[in-house]
Design an enzyme around this catalytic site. Structure first.
Site, PDB file in Angstrom:
ATOM      1  CG  LEU A 133      -2.034  -0.985   1.343  1.00  0.00           C
ATOM      2  CD1 LEU A 133      -2.755  -0.828   2.679  1.00  0.00           C
ATOM      3  CD2 LEU A 133      -3.022  -0.829   0.192  1.00  0.00           C
ATOM      4  CG  ASP A 134       0.383   4.320  -2.915  1.00  0.00           C
ATOM      5  OD1 ASP A 134       1.182   3.505  -3.415  1.00  0.00           O
ATOM      6  OD2 ASP A 134      -0.500   4.902  -3.578  1.00  0.00           O
ATOM      7  CE  LYS A 135       5.817   8.392   4.885  1.00  0.00           C
ATOM      8  NZ  LYS A 135       7.012   9.285   4.785  1.00  0.00           N
ATOM      9  CB  THR A 137      -2.974   4.024   0.951  1.00  0.00           C
ATOM     10  OG1 THR A 137      -2.884   4.852  -0.212  1.00  0.00           O
ATOM     11  CG2 THR A 137      -4.293   3.270   0.938  1.00  0.00           C
ATOM     12  NE  ARG A 233      -2.057   8.855  -4.249  1.00  0.00           N
ATOM     13  CZ  ARG A 233      -0.847   8.948  -3.687  1.00  0.00           C
ATOM     14  NH1 ARG A 233      -0.208   7.838  -3.315  1.00  0.00           N
ATOM     15  NH2 ARG A 233      -0.295  10.123  -3.492  1.00  0.00           N
TER      16      ARG A 233
END
Length: 284
Positions: A133-135, A137, A233
């Site tokens: 997961l993105d930082k 998120t 996004r």
């Protein structure tokens, strides 16, 4: 490393070879090691790959430690780990927003993988990254706990047999469900970003379902058919509805990126248990 698995009640009769290859998706390399070293036991006795197994049988697999490389990860702080589901093979945790999934430098200690290393160390287990997961998120994220299940979970992810549902809050008002199918590629001017690139990009499909809309913002759910970097996004930004708090694709400041992996669902590869992991409390 020894793993003992009792076949579930709904397990159809098959040979050990078929079970490992077709049901459990065990990679060819691992199957080769197991067969050559006679490291498969059926109901307490050394077994051959042509033998049949059925519901209730107990299968033991022995993996040799030297066959599986493991990149050392420094332990972090186990108090940052919020387990949602856990057994001896895998763990699903609720990742906080603002925390990286894994370290990029060997001396880092403040990523989720570091904290999971500290959490699993007393159990003599290690975490293995299945997806990211993105930082920015938050939400449900899956890790393997041994090298046997790691490639199996990776295959399930590739085959879209691990489902994820996201919550997002976007700028502006959306009034109906939509599916976004724009291709995504790298931004040539900013290595951190991705852009819609219909000529050279990779296929990407995002299903958007409206939850509610008010105050020029829309709460919605997203389900992905593909897993491109920054997919939700980029797709939402491309239709003029960027996610609130997005530091890359929206200019307005907010406390955090309003994107949360609220649910992860899958069938356990060994027990056939249906796992539905909810990452509470979510965005609403």
């Amino acid at each position: 490393m020894k793993f003992t698995i009792t076949l579930p009640e709904n397990q159809a009769s098959s040979t050990i070879r078929e079970l490992l290859e077709k049901d459990w998706l065990v990679p060819r390399k691992v199957r080769h090691f197991l067969r050559m070293r006679k490291n498969v036991w059926l109901n307490g006795e050394i077994a051959m790959f042509h033998q049949e197994v059925s519901a209730g049988d107990t299968l033991t697999l022995i993996l040799e430690e030297e066959d599986y490389s493991y990149q050392t990860v420094l332990p972090g702080d186990s108090q940052f780990v919020q387990p949602i589901f856990e057994d001896e093979h895998l763990i699903i945790v609720n990742k906080p927003a603002g925390m990286k999934t894994h370290p990029n430098q060997p001396n880092e200690t403040n990523t989720l993988l570091n904290h999971l290393t500290a959490y699993l160390s007393p159990k003599q287990q290690r975490p293995y990254v299945v997806h990211r997961l993105d930082k920015e998120t938050s939400g449900a994220i899956l890790f393997a706990k041994n090298p046997l299940v790691l490639p199996i979970l990776g295959r399930l992810l590739e085959q879209k047999k691990i489902g994820r549902r996201y919550q997002a809050v976007v700028q502006g008002t959306l009034t109906k469900d939509i599916t976004i199918t724009k291709k995504i590629g790298r931004d040539r001017h900013d290595r951190r970003k991705r852009v819609v690139d219909e000529r050279n990009g990779q296929p990407a499909i995002t299903h958007v379902h409206i939850h509610s809309a008010k105050n020029n913002q829309t709460e919605l759910y997203c389900v992905l058919d593909t897993g491109r970097t920054h997919q939700i996004r980029v797709h939402l930004s491309s239709i003029g509805h960027p996610i609130i708090g997005d530091p890359l694709y929206q200019n307005k400041k907010a406390n955090r990126l309003m994107l949360h992996a609220v649910e992860l669902h899958m069938t356990h590869p060994f027990t056939q248990e249906t796992i539905i992991a909810h990452a509470a409390p979510g965005l609403w």
